[in-house]
Write a protein that holds these residues in place. Structure first.
Motif, PDB file in Angstrom:
ATOM      1  N   ARG A 107     -21.793 -13.025 -58.275  1.00 19.19           N
ATOM      2  CA  ARG A 107     -23.028 -13.001 -58.791  1.00 19.19           C
ATOM      3  C   ARG A 107     -23.928 -15.033 -58.798  1.00 19.19           C
ATOM      4  O   ARG A 107     -24.914 -14.679 -59.324  1.00 19.19           O
ATOM      5  N   THR A 134     -15.847 -19.365 -56.041  1.00 19.88           N
ATOM      6  CA  THR A 134     -15.618 -17.686 -56.091  1.00 19.88           C
ATOM      7  C   THR A 134     -14.264 -17.551 -55.547  1.00 19.88           C
ATOM      8  O   THR A 134     -13.424 -16.497 -55.736  1.00 19.88           O
ATOM      9  N   SER A 193     -24.765 -17.815 -56.338  1.00 22.44           N
ATOM     10  CA  SER A 193     -25.852 -19.025 -55.526  1.00 22.44           C
ATOM     11  C   SER A 193     -26.184 -19.890 -57.553  1.00 22.44           C
ATOM     12  O   SER A 193     -27.228 -20.868 -56.403  1.00 22.44           O
ATOM     13  N   MET A 245     -16.264  -9.677 -59.834  1.00 21.72           N
ATOM     14  CA  MET A 245     -18.125  -9.147 -59.416  1.00 21.72           C
ATOM     15  C   MET A 245     -18.703 -10.916 -60.252  1.00 21.72           C
ATOM     16  O   MET A 245     -20.341 -11.081 -59.864  1.00 21.72           O
ATOM     17  N   GLY A 246     -18.269 -11.522 -61.050  1.00 17.26           N
ATOM     18  CA  GLY A 246     -19.359 -11.814 -62.262  1.00 17.26           C
ATOM     19  C   GLY A 246     -19.195 -13.081 -61.125  1.00 17.26           C
ATOM     20  O   GLY A 246     -20.414 -14.265 -61.269  1.00 17.26           O
TER      21      GLY A 246
END
Length: 155
Positions: free
Chosen positions: A84, A95, A87, A80-81
């Protein structure tokens, strides 16, 4: 005691439960073991019947249920980090690599040490299906697996 260890152990070809050496029917599922070929009744000499973990201890290793939850939460937070920050400074490839590395850890380490496939259902198709879905969609499948194991342990 040693004589009991050297006795031939029989297991039901339907459900995998231990059976008496001369039993015609399985005591667990009622399967007619006499009608099956002897090879399909799974005769094992001087081996213990398959055991399943009771106290959250892993079947194949020393990974407990609590440790598995911690690994899952750490991997989920890491993914999840990275999403985030995708971008910002972290690219999409990083990722994807983090997700695939987490998939590998969940499939090869956590899942392997938490569950043991039933002897009857330990086929290439079943094991492949379980492992490929865990690899591809580990956040959902591992969450369901850990939830089921936790409820099973509590009840």
């Amino acid at each position: 005691m040693k004589q009991a260890m050297n006795e031939v152990k029989r297991f039901c070809g339907q459900c995998g439960a231990a059976a008496r050496p001369q039993a015609r029917f399985c005591g667990e599922c009622g399967f007619d073991m006499a009608a099956m070929p002897q090879a399909a009744v799974q005769i094992m000499a001087s081996e213990a019947p398959p055991s399943y973990p009771e106290s959250g201890e892993a079947a194949g290793g020393s990974l407990g249920l609590g440790k598995a939850w911690m690994i899952y939460l750490g991997a989920a937070l890491l993914c999840m980090g990275s999403l985030r920050m995708a971008s910002g400074t972290v690219t999409g490839w990083v990722t994807v690599l983090i997700y695939l590395a987490s998939s590998l850890v969940m499939t090869r380490y956590v899942m392997r040490n938490l569950i043991e496939f039933h002897p009857v259902h330990n086929t290439v198709g079943n094991v492949f299906s379980a492992k490929i879905w865990m690899f591809l969609l580990w956040p959902f499948h591992m969450l369901v697996l850990l939830f089921k194991l936790t409820v099973n342990r509590l009840l």
